[in-house]
Design an enzyme around this catalytic site. Structure first.
Site, PDB file in Angstrom:
ATOM      1  N   LYS A 188       0.878  -1.174   0.000  1.00  0.00           N
ATOM      2  CA  LYS A 188       0.000   0.000   0.000  1.00  0.00           C
ATOM      3  C   LYS A 188       0.912   1.220   0.000  1.00  0.00           C
ATOM      4  O   LYS A 188       1.464   1.600   1.023  1.00  0.00           O
ATOM      5  CB  LYS A 188      -0.871  -0.022   1.261  1.00  0.00           C
ATOM      6  CG  LYS A 188      -2.229   0.628   1.117  1.00  0.00           C
ATOM      7  CD  LYS A 188      -2.207   2.115   0.899  1.00  0.00           C
ATOM      8  CE  LYS A 188      -1.944   2.922   2.134  1.00  0.00           C
ATOM      9  NZ  LYS A 188      -1.670   4.339   1.841  1.00  0.00           N
ATOM     10  N   GLU A 191      -0.574   7.713  -0.175  1.00  0.00           N
ATOM     11  CA  GLU A 191      -1.556   8.353  -1.063  1.00  0.00           C
ATOM     12  C   GLU A 191      -0.977   9.581  -1.773  1.00  0.00           C
ATOM     13  O   GLU A 191      -1.447   9.960  -2.833  1.00  0.00           O
ATOM     14  CB  GLU A 191      -2.829   8.722  -0.277  1.00  0.00           C
ATOM     15  CG  GLU A 191      -2.632   9.547   0.985  1.00  0.00           C
ATOM     16  CD  GLU A 191      -2.420   8.680   2.222  1.00  0.00           C
ATOM     17  OE1 GLU A 191      -1.801   7.593   2.097  1.00  0.00           O
ATOM     18  OE2 GLU A 191      -2.849   9.095   3.319  1.00  0.00           O
ATOM     19  N   GLY A 221      -4.797   5.520   4.069  1.00  0.00           N
ATOM     20  CA  GLY A 221      -4.400   4.713   5.214  1.00  0.00           C
ATOM     21  C   GLY A 221      -5.563   4.150   6.011  1.00  0.00           C
ATOM     22  O   GLY A 221      -5.574   2.977   6.385  1.00  0.00           O
ATOM     23  N   GLU A 263       9.270   1.110  11.169  1.00  0.00           N
ATOM     24  CA  GLU A 263      10.366   2.079  11.068  1.00  0.00           C
ATOM     25  C   GLU A 263       9.703   3.441  11.170  1.00  0.00           C
ATOM     26  O   GLU A 263       8.954   3.836  10.281  1.00  0.00           O
ATOM     27  CB  GLU A 263      11.111   1.874   9.754  1.00  0.00           C
ATOM     28  CG  GLU A 263      12.518   2.425   9.792  1.00  0.00           C
ATOM     29  CD  GLU A 263      12.588   3.816   9.229  1.00  0.00           C
ATOM     30  OE1 GLU A 263      12.480   4.783  10.036  1.00  0.00           O
ATOM     31  OE2 GLU A 263      12.722   3.945   8.013  1.00  0.00           O
ATOM     32  N   CYS A 297      13.292  10.447   8.201  1.00  0.00           N
ATOM     33  CA  CYS A 297      13.028  10.012   9.568  1.00  0.00           C
ATOM     34  C   CYS A 297      14.275  10.136  10.435  1.00  0.00           C
ATOM     35  O   CYS A 297      14.179  10.288  11.636  1.00  0.00           O
ATOM     36  CB  CYS A 297      12.480   8.596   9.572  1.00  0.00           C
ATOM     37  SG  CYS A 297      13.421   7.508   8.515  1.00  0.00           S
ATOM     38  N   GLU A 394       9.069  15.942  16.058  1.00  0.00           N
ATOM     39  CA  GLU A 394       9.573  15.711  14.708  1.00  0.00           C
ATOM     40  C   GLU A 394       8.834  16.674  13.763  1.00  0.00           C
ATOM     41  O   GLU A 394       7.614  16.610  13.646  1.00  0.00           O
ATOM     42  CB  GLU A 394       9.319  14.265  14.285  1.00  0.00           C
ATOM     43  CG  GLU A 394       9.926  13.951  12.941  1.00  0.00           C
ATOM     44  CD  GLU A 394       9.744  12.496  12.531  1.00  0.00           C
ATOM     45  OE1 GLU A 394       8.655  11.950  12.743  1.00  0.00           O
ATOM     46  OE2 GLU A 394      10.702  11.930  11.971  1.00  0.00           O
ATOM     47  N   ILE A 395       9.570  17.543  13.099  1.00  0.00           N
ATOM     48  CA  ILE A 395       8.937  18.546  12.229  1.00  0.00           C
ATOM     49  C   ILE A 395       8.813  18.016  10.806  1.00  0.00           C
ATOM     50  O   ILE A 395       7.878  18.312  10.085  1.00  0.00           O
ATOM     51  CB  ILE A 395       9.731  19.877  12.270  1.00  0.00           C
ATOM     52  CG1 ILE A 395       9.801  20.410  13.708  1.00  0.00           C
ATOM     53  CG2 ILE A 395       9.116  20.905  11.332  1.00  0.00           C
ATOM     54  CD1 ILE A 395      10.691  21.627  13.898  1.00  0.00           C
ATOM     55  N   PHE A 396       9.771  17.225  10.378  1.00  0.00           N
ATOM     56  CA  PHE A 396       9.780  16.624   9.041  1.00  0.00           C
ATOM     57  C   PHE A 396       9.811  17.697   7.961  1.00  0.00           C
ATOM     58  O   PHE A 396       9.066  17.659   6.980  1.00  0.00           O
ATOM     59  CB  PHE A 396       8.561  15.700   8.864  1.00  0.00           C
ATOM     60  CG  PHE A 396       8.944  14.361   8.291  1.00  0.00           C
ATOM     61  CD1 PHE A 396       9.785  13.511   8.977  1.00  0.00           C
ATOM     62  CD2 PHE A 396       8.466  13.951   7.053  1.00  0.00           C
ATOM     63  CE1 PHE A 396      10.151  12.273   8.456  1.00  0.00           C
ATOM     64  CE2 PHE A 396       8.826  12.714   6.516  1.00  0.00           C
ATOM     65  CZ  PHE A 396       9.672  11.873   7.218  1.00  0.00           C
TER      66      PHE A 396
HETATM   67  P1  ADP Z   1       2.942  10.458   7.098  1.00  0.00           P
HETATM   68  O1  ADP Z   1       2.634  11.554   8.054  1.00  0.00           O
HETATM   69  O2  ADP Z   1       4.358  10.314   6.754  1.00  0.00           O
HETATM   70  O3  ADP Z   1       2.017  10.443   5.913  1.00  0.00           O
HETATM   71  P2  ADP Z   1       1.578   8.176   8.114  1.00  0.00           P
HETATM   72  O4  ADP Z   1       1.986   7.291   9.209  1.00  0.00           O
HETATM   73  O5  ADP Z   1       0.312   8.939   8.248  1.00  0.00           O
HETATM   74  O6  ADP Z   1       2.780   9.146   7.909  1.00  0.00           O
HETATM   75  O7  ADP Z   1       1.507   7.400   6.722  1.00  0.00           O
HETATM   76  C1  ADP Z   1       2.395   6.396   6.317  1.00  0.00           C
HETATM   77  C2  ADP Z   1       1.618   5.331   5.596  1.00  0.00           C
HETATM   78  O8  ADP Z   1       0.682   4.749   6.493  1.00  0.00           O
HETATM   79  C3  ADP Z   1       0.801   5.826   4.406  1.00  0.00           C
HETATM   80  O9  ADP Z   1       0.849   4.846   3.376  1.00  0.00           O
HETATM   81  C4  ADP Z   1      -0.595   5.926   4.988  1.00  0.00           C
HETATM   82  O10 ADP Z   1      -1.611   5.825   4.025  1.00  0.00           O
HETATM   83  C5  ADP Z   1      -0.614   4.743   5.924  1.00  0.00           C
HETATM   84  N1  ADP Z   1      -1.622   4.805   7.007  1.00  0.00           N
HETATM   85  C6  ADP Z   1      -2.132   5.912   7.602  1.00  0.00           C
HETATM   86  N2  ADP Z   1      -3.048   5.563   8.540  1.00  0.00           N
HETATM   87  C7  ADP Z   1      -3.120   4.213   8.544  1.00  0.00           C
HETATM   88  C8  ADP Z   1      -3.906   3.244   9.279  1.00  0.00           C
HETATM   89  N3  ADP Z   1      -4.780   3.607  10.206  1.00  0.00           N
HETATM   90  N4  ADP Z   1      -3.709   1.929   9.014  1.00  0.00           N
HETATM   91  C9  ADP Z   1      -2.810   1.546   8.085  1.00  0.00           C
HETATM   92  N5  ADP Z   1      -2.071   2.398   7.343  1.00  0.00           N
HETATM   93  C10 ADP Z   1      -2.211   3.723   7.565  1.00  0.00           C
END
Ligand code: ADP
Length: 491
Positions: A188, A191, A221, A263, A297, A394-396
């Protein structure tokens, strides 16, 4: 600092926008799509199939079938390695096209996609191709008249959820050890950046991966990602992203007791002693934080500088940071492209405001660049104290916090005063001090007089809330294999 030039669009191309399930490209079951945006122009690049639970179910069933009864199960380990090398060769022969696609969707400078991300992707697949036929167990001298041995078997169907900061490299880190070990995968992608993973899917089919071995379901997600985590047909979840998301995933995965590897984020200390080669340390501090628009990260976002060198160091640092060219990621001399999306841009700008409000001194940047695209000026805060939000969270993004320290025990304690533990670095000419820091800082990676040195052979992952398990190197195979003990009576 240069202002953002008007970013040009990459040459329009036909992008793969469907999902890959059981060796075929399909629309989503719901027919829904979502837009992926060029962060340099804020324009839509393409509409991509939006997967949800129904698509995940189809993908997991395909992966299950390929694992349990497909030809993959019987493919010789050596042939798995040869296939992966073929895949790596195909990636290499499309390197320019892939680099452009990555830059278009993610915004990172093309120079970096082409010369850093893609070579690391290819190297990762080649490294793990070499492991495919070297994953083996032991013979064990147990008591009694028995022959006892262990086998390392693939863990099964791996659900892999990745972020947007290194879209293709994260595919490589996930697929390479899993496929080398003989697993099948359902990926996955994030997005924000689904396009390069889908193109890699096309190349995987072209290389000859059998139907169902590699499946890709783009989507959000909370829908597609969560469905993958919840699916009882998935044996293992590998996730890279935010700690907050990991906690949700851990809770959901508990229901089916899936194996998990994470990670996650960091607030990595980068420690500069006064006896360091200051020129190199300045270069390392800039690379360590500003690489990839600060969206790493392991970014060295807490820059601890010893008091006696602080004035000189900050002057040289600011001079270098102000020279960074922000703009069109397709320009050859661009150092920094846009942040990946509006949400990240807003988050970074709010932290810059917090830094100012909390009394830190903004000595470089601190504002948006241009009025189109998510460009943020490379920003440095001086006189940061440990309790400020910019020193803790973490500001990223391209925001560096400079923090003063006096001596080694103090800096070790302050460096460790965080829930994170992903990476750290130390700059010194004193070998004893370097090793002491490497020994005492609680982090999964410590760089000495360097930063962001990655290699497919060197394990990477976090202590504390920065992760569970390790990626890359031989360690990565542990998390994609199950050990089976076989005991044979010799009576
Ligand atoms: P970021 O802030 O870097 O986008 P996330 O942790 O929100 O970090 O997203 C990293 C990945 O996890 C993306 O592919 C996102 O779609 C997915 N993701 C976000 N929420 C969920 C969830 N509840 N379950 C599984 N995957 C998720």
């Amino acid at each position: 600092m240069a202002t953002a030039t008007k970013p040009r669009r990459a040459t329009p191309k036909t992008h793969q926008t469907q999902m890959l399930i059981d060796g075929k490209w399909r629309s989503s079951a719901s027919g829904k799509t979502f837009a992926t945006i060029n962060p340099a122009t804020e324009e839509v690049i393409a509409e991509v199939a939006e997967g949800d639970a129904a698509d995940i179910d189809a993908a997991v069933k395909a992966a299950r079938k390929a694992f349990d009864s497909g030809p993959w199960r019987k493919t010789d380990a050596r042939d798995r390695g040869r296939l992966m090398n073929k895949f790596a060769d195909l990636i290499e022969s499309h390197i320019d096209e892939l680099a452009e696609l990555e830059t278009l969707d993610n915004g990172k400078p093309l120079r970096e996609s082409r010369n850093a991300d893609l070579p690391l992707v290819i190297d990762c697949f080649r490294y793990f191709a070499g492991w495919a036929d070297k994953i083996h167990g032991q013979t064990i001298p147990i008591r009694g008249d028995y022959f006892c041995y262990t086998k390392l078997e693939p863990v099964g169907v791996a659900g892999q959820i990745i972020p947007w900061n290194f879209p293709m490299l994260m595919v490589a880190w996930k697929w390479a050890p899993a496929l080398a070990a003989g697993c099948t995968v359902v990926l996955k992608p994030a997005e924000q950046t689904p396009l390069s993973a889908l193109r890699l899917g096309e190349l995987a089919l072209e290389a000859g991966y059998p139907a169902g071995v590699v499946n890709i379901v783009p989507g959000y997600g909370e829908t597609a990602g969560a469905a993958l985590v919840n699916h009882p047909g998935v044996d293992k979840i590998a996730f890279t992203g935010e700690g907050r998301t990991a906690k949700i995933i851990m809770r959901n995965a508990a229901e089916t007791l899936k194996r998990i590897t994470f990670e996650l984020g960091g607030k990595s200390p980068n420690i500069v002693f006064a006896d360091a080669d200051l020129g190199k340390a300045v270069d390392g501090a800039v690379l360590g934080l500003f690489l990839n628009q600060g969206q790493c990260c392991c970014a060295g976002s807490r820059l601890f500088v010893q008091e006696s060198a602080h004035a000189e160091f900050v002057e040289r640092l600011v001079d270098k940071v102000k020279k960074r060219k922000v703009g069109d990621p397709f320009d050859a001399d661009t150092d920094q492209g846009p942040q990946v999306d509006q949400a990240q841009f807003d988050k970074i700008m709010s932290y810059i405001e917090k830094g100012r409000n909390e009394g830190a001194k903004c000595v470089a940047g601190g504002s948006r660049v241009g009025d189109r695209g998510y460009f943020v000026a490379p920003t440095v805060f001086d006189d940061v104290t440990d309790r400020m939000a910019i020193a803790r969270d973490e500001i990223f993004g391209p925001v560096l916090s400079v923090i003063k320290f006096r001596e080694i025990d103090e800096v070790v304690e302050r460096a460790n005063a965080t829930d994170y533990g992903l990476a750290a670095a130390v700059w010194t000419r004193d070998i004893g001090k370097a090793h002491a820091i490497a020994d005492r800082v609680r982090a999964g990676t410590v760089w000495v007089n360097c930063y962001d040195v990655f290699d497919a052979a060197a394990p990477f992952g976090g202590f504390k809330q920065s992760g569970i398990g390790r990626e890359l190197g031989q360690k990565a195979l542990d998390v994609y294999t199950e050990s089976k003990t076989v005991t044979v009576s010799l009576d």
